[in-house]
Structure formats: structure tokens, C-alpha cells
Design a protein around this motif. Sequence first.
Motif, PDB file in Angstrom:
ATOM      1  N   GLN A   1       0.791  -1.210   0.109  1.00  0.00           N
ATOM      2  CA  GLN A   1      -0.136  -0.119   0.032  1.00  0.00           C
ATOM      3  C   GLN A   1       0.984   1.212  -0.036  1.00  0.00           C
ATOM      4  O   GLN A   1       1.663   1.440   0.898  1.00  0.00           O
ATOM      5  CB  GLN A   1      -0.771   0.085   1.304  1.00  0.00           C
ATOM      6  N   VAL A   2       0.609   2.239  -0.952  1.00  0.00           N
ATOM      7  CA  VAL A   2       1.748   3.439  -1.062  1.00  0.00           C
ATOM      8  C   VAL A   2       1.370   4.123  -0.109  1.00  0.00           C
ATOM      9  O   VAL A   2       2.277   4.696   0.702  1.00  0.00           O
ATOM     10  CB  VAL A   2       1.302   4.071  -2.531  1.00  0.00           C
ATOM     11  N   THR A   3      -0.068   4.302   0.147  1.00  0.00           N
ATOM     12  CA  THR A   3      -0.061   5.204   1.609  1.00  0.00           C
ATOM     13  C   THR A   3       0.668   4.928   2.679  1.00  0.00           C
ATOM     14  O   THR A   3       1.187   5.639   3.646  1.00  0.00           O
ATOM     15  CB  THR A   3      -1.591   5.449   2.014  1.00  0.00           C
ATOM     16  N   HIS A   4       0.522   3.577   3.036  1.00  0.00           N
ATOM     17  CA  HIS A   4       1.304   2.930   4.258  1.00  0.00           C
ATOM     18  C   HIS A   4       2.971   3.528   4.163  1.00  0.00           C
ATOM     19  O   HIS A   4       3.369   3.856   5.381  1.00  0.00           O
ATOM     20  CB  HIS A   4       0.972   1.687   4.440  1.00  0.00           C
ATOM     21  N   GLN A   5       3.328   3.298   3.075  1.00  0.00           N
ATOM     22  CA  GLN A   5       4.851   3.554   2.787  1.00  0.00           C
ATOM     23  C   GLN A   5       5.119   4.843   2.926  1.00  0.00           C
ATOM     24  O   GLN A   5       6.227   5.286   3.250  1.00  0.00           O
ATOM     25  CB  GLN A   5       5.317   2.803   1.483  1.00  0.00           C
ATOM     26  N   TRP A   6       4.142   5.876   2.530  1.00  0.00           N
ATOM     27  CA  TRP A   6       4.546   7.497   2.541  1.00  0.00           C
ATOM     28  C   TRP A   6       4.527   7.639   4.166  1.00  0.00           C
ATOM     29  O   TRP A   6       5.265   8.613   4.487  1.00  0.00           O
ATOM     30  CB  TRP A   6       3.468   8.100   1.825  1.00  0.00           C
ATOM     31  N   ARG A   7       3.617   7.008   4.899  1.00  0.00           N
ATOM     32  CA  ARG A   7       3.490   7.466   6.396  1.00  0.00           C
ATOM     33  C   ARG A   7       4.913   6.788   6.998  1.00  0.00           C
ATOM     34  O   ARG A   7       5.485   7.615   7.766  1.00  0.00           O
ATOM     35  CB  ARG A   7       2.456   6.594   6.853  1.00  0.00           C
ATOM     36  N   TYR A   8       5.210   5.688   6.536  1.00  0.00           N
ATOM     37  CA  TYR A   8       6.501   5.237   6.983  1.00  0.00           C
ATOM     38  C   TYR A   8       7.798   6.241   6.709  1.00  0.00           C
ATOM     39  O   TYR A   8       8.371   6.616   7.674  1.00  0.00           O
ATOM     40  CB  TYR A   8       6.950   3.671   6.140  1.00  0.00           C
ATOM     41  N   LEU A   9       7.748   6.739   5.534  1.00  0.00           N
ATOM     42  CA  LEU A   9       8.925   7.701   5.267  1.00  0.00           C
ATOM     43  C   LEU A   9       8.703   9.005   5.926  1.00  0.00           C
ATOM     44  O   LEU A   9       9.764   9.558   6.378  1.00  0.00           O
ATOM     45  CB  LEU A   9       8.636   8.058   3.705  1.00  0.00           C
ATOM     46  N   GLY A  10       7.441   9.438   6.195  1.00  0.00           N
ATOM     47  CA  GLY A  10       7.261  10.753   6.859  1.00  0.00           C
ATOM     48  C   GLY A  10       7.629  10.649   8.309  1.00  0.00           C
ATOM     49  O   GLY A  10       8.260  11.249   8.905  1.00  0.00           O
ATOM     50  N   TRP A  11       7.503   9.234   8.929  1.00  0.00           N
ATOM     51  CA  TRP A  11       7.716   9.166  10.133  1.00  0.00           C
ATOM     52  C   TRP A  11       9.504   9.376  10.344  1.00  0.00           C
ATOM     53  O   TRP A  11      10.055   9.571  11.451  1.00  0.00           O
ATOM     54  CB  TRP A  11       7.331   7.879  10.816  1.00  0.00           C
ATOM     55  N   LEU A  12       9.927   8.642   9.459  1.00  0.00           N
ATOM     56  CA  LEU A  12      11.492   8.674   9.337  1.00  0.00           C
ATOM     57  C   LEU A  12      11.985   9.925   8.999  1.00  0.00           C
ATOM     58  O   LEU A  12      12.991  10.258   9.968  1.00  0.00           O
ATOM     59  CB  LEU A  12      11.986   7.487   8.095  1.00  0.00           C
TER      60      LEU A  12
ATOM     61  N   ARG B   1       4.302   2.855  16.400  1.00  0.00           N
ATOM     62  CA  ARG B   1       4.720   4.125  15.920  1.00  0.00           C
ATOM     63  C   ARG B   1       5.465   4.844  17.058  1.00  0.00           C
ATOM     64  O   ARG B   1       6.211   5.754  16.886  1.00  0.00           O
ATOM     65  CB  ARG B   1       3.775   5.178  15.474  1.00  0.00           C
ATOM     66  N   TRP B   2       4.879   4.614  18.363  1.00  0.00           N
ATOM     67  CA  TRP B   2       5.682   5.163  19.400  1.00  0.00           C
ATOM     68  C   TRP B   2       7.064   5.060  19.592  1.00  0.00           C
ATOM     69  O   TRP B   2       7.858   5.687  20.225  1.00  0.00           O
ATOM     70  CB  TRP B   2       4.825   4.814  20.580  1.00  0.00           C
ATOM     71  N   ALA B   3       7.580   3.830  19.088  1.00  0.00           N
ATOM     72  CA  ALA B   3       9.000   3.373  18.987  1.00  0.00           C
ATOM     73  C   ALA B   3       9.929   4.269  18.479  1.00  0.00           C
ATOM     74  O   ALA B   3      11.086   4.132  18.729  1.00  0.00           O
ATOM     75  CB  ALA B   3       8.921   1.837  18.590  1.00  0.00           C
ATOM     76  N   TYR B   4       9.345   4.990  17.461  1.00  0.00           N
ATOM     77  CA  TYR B   4      10.407   6.102  16.847  1.00  0.00           C
ATOM     78  C   TYR B   4      10.803   7.090  17.839  1.00  0.00           C
ATOM     79  O   TYR B   4      11.907   7.432  17.754  1.00  0.00           O
ATOM     80  CB  TYR B   4       9.716   6.815  15.795  1.00  0.00           C
ATOM     81  N   ALA B   5      10.142   7.357  18.686  1.00  0.00           N
ATOM     82  CA  ALA B   5      10.589   8.187  19.953  1.00  0.00           C
ATOM     83  C   ALA B   5      11.796   7.547  20.916  1.00  0.00           C
ATOM     84  O   ALA B   5      12.486   8.352  21.387  1.00  0.00           O
ATOM     85  CB  ALA B   5       9.380   8.773  20.901  1.00  0.00           C
ATOM     86  N   LEU B   6      11.829   6.279  20.709  1.00  0.00           N
ATOM     87  CA  LEU B   6      12.990   5.421  21.499  1.00  0.00           C
ATOM     88  C   LEU B   6      14.219   5.850  21.047  1.00  0.00           C
ATOM     89  O   LEU B   6      15.330   5.873  21.770  1.00  0.00           O
ATOM     90  CB  LEU B   6      12.951   3.819  21.417  1.00  0.00           C
TER      91      LEU B   6
END
Length: 271
Positions: free
Chosen positions: A95-106, A250-255
Motif C-alpha cells: 500500500q503506497v499510503t502506508h509506505q508514505w507514512r513510513y517515510l514521513g515518520w523517518l 509508531r511510538w517506538a520512533y521516539a525511543l
Amino acid sequence: MVKRLVVNDGAHFTEDHPASTQDASDRKIQRRRAIMHMTQRDGALDLLKWLALLSMVLDHLRYIGYSLDLLYVPGRLAFPWFCLAMAANLSRSRQVTHQWRYLGWLILFSAISEIPYRMFIPDPDTLNVLPTLALGLLVARGWQQKTLSSRLLAVAALLLAAVFTEYLMFGVFGVLLPLAMLLVIKRPWYFSLLPGLICLAANQWEVLYYSARLGNSAAILGIATCLVAPLLGMFLLRHTRQITPPPMRRWAYALYPLHFLLLLLVRQIVT
């Protein structure tokens, strides 16, 4: 579906009608099961992420003020396992939207983490690791999504990595590692040698090789760890599905930025 015979002024033709409402109900149940299968947590993937995080923390313990050079060895597992986790996510969801969110969080946490990273790491030569992962995601996604926009973004990411490789943690080879993981994640175990070699190249193999020739045990073990890290990660993904660690959402990005601040506090206490 059944065919019902319709008679109209002597002409005969057939017309499609649902056999019963049961057909529609069955289709709904099948769709729900498919959605549940796609969204079901993968315990092995969560375990891989937790172990990658632990490896990263062990690696960074070398900077708290004690001579802990051997922690460099388990630290070589962190980046390839994060790349493998990225490849696993990409292989499961197109799913493209899922991968864009992934990139956005990074990208977001790349910016957030840079100050804590520079506060903790003395005189860093590169950016934190998240820009490397973000570019790697674009490259891997460009291979997976065969659209013009995805391919152009992948080429742009590769060019950026090649031009600014000295500013990226793990350099251009680090950007290529998620793609290498994606290429072998569903293949036999011996294909893991490819990302293993790329992982070694990303870890300044010339320096490691020179130190290993001088008999440095951390360098020797570091080379071996780089080569086998993808294999170990693939083994975990394939054989630990019954384990159910806490889900890493997603909270794990904050770690990532938080662990720098916590280790900085530890360093100030112990030194």
C-alpha cells in the motif's frame, strides 16, 4: 451466482442473479479474514525490532565513559536488523499510503533526533542513522513499486547518497542495504551473503580489515557479525513466530532520540 432463464416475447436469454444472500455474506467474511491477516501482528518481526534496539543501545554504551570496545560486536547487528525489518514491512504491504507514512515518520524523527545524537556522540562525522534509512526506503520502494514517480525518487535517493555519502551513517552502502534485504528476504538462506557483504562494506570494511590484520579481536568479530547478521535476522523472522513480544508501534520512533538523552544522563552520573 446462478443463471435464471428469462422469457421475453419468445426470446430466451439468461440473466445473472445472486444465488442467495449467503454468497455476499461469505465474501464479506473472506474480506474480513484477509484484512485481519494483513493487520495481524508478526511476533517475529516485533522481536527482531526489539533485538535491533537492544543491539543499538549496547553499541552506544561504548560512549558512556568506560572501555567497552567489545560492545562494538553486538552493535553490528542493529543496522542490518532495522533494514531487514524495513524489508519485511515492505514485502508484507504494498500500500503506497502506508509506505508514505513510513517515510514521513523517518524524516520527522531524523530531524528530532539530530540534536540528542550530537549531544551524546562526541564530534560525530555523520548525521544520525535515520536519514540513511529514509533514503534506503526510497530505493527499496523504487524497486518494488514499478511506477515512474517511485523510480525517479529511488534514483534521486541514490544520487544523494552517492554525493553525500561521507555525511550519511553507513554511507551509500547503508542506503542499499534495505534493498538487498528485500531481494533476499523470501529466498533460501544462502542468499543472505549478499546483504552480509553490503553490511560489511557499510561498516568501513577497510578499517575493520586493517585492524583485524593487527589482531584486534573486536574487529575480527565485527567482520564476522556483519557477514552473518542478515542470516541471523532471517532465521529469527522464520522460526520465532510463536513468540509474542510487546508490539513495537509508531511510538517506538521516539525511543531513538530518547535513548541518546538517557545515555547522556548515565554518562553524566558515572563520570
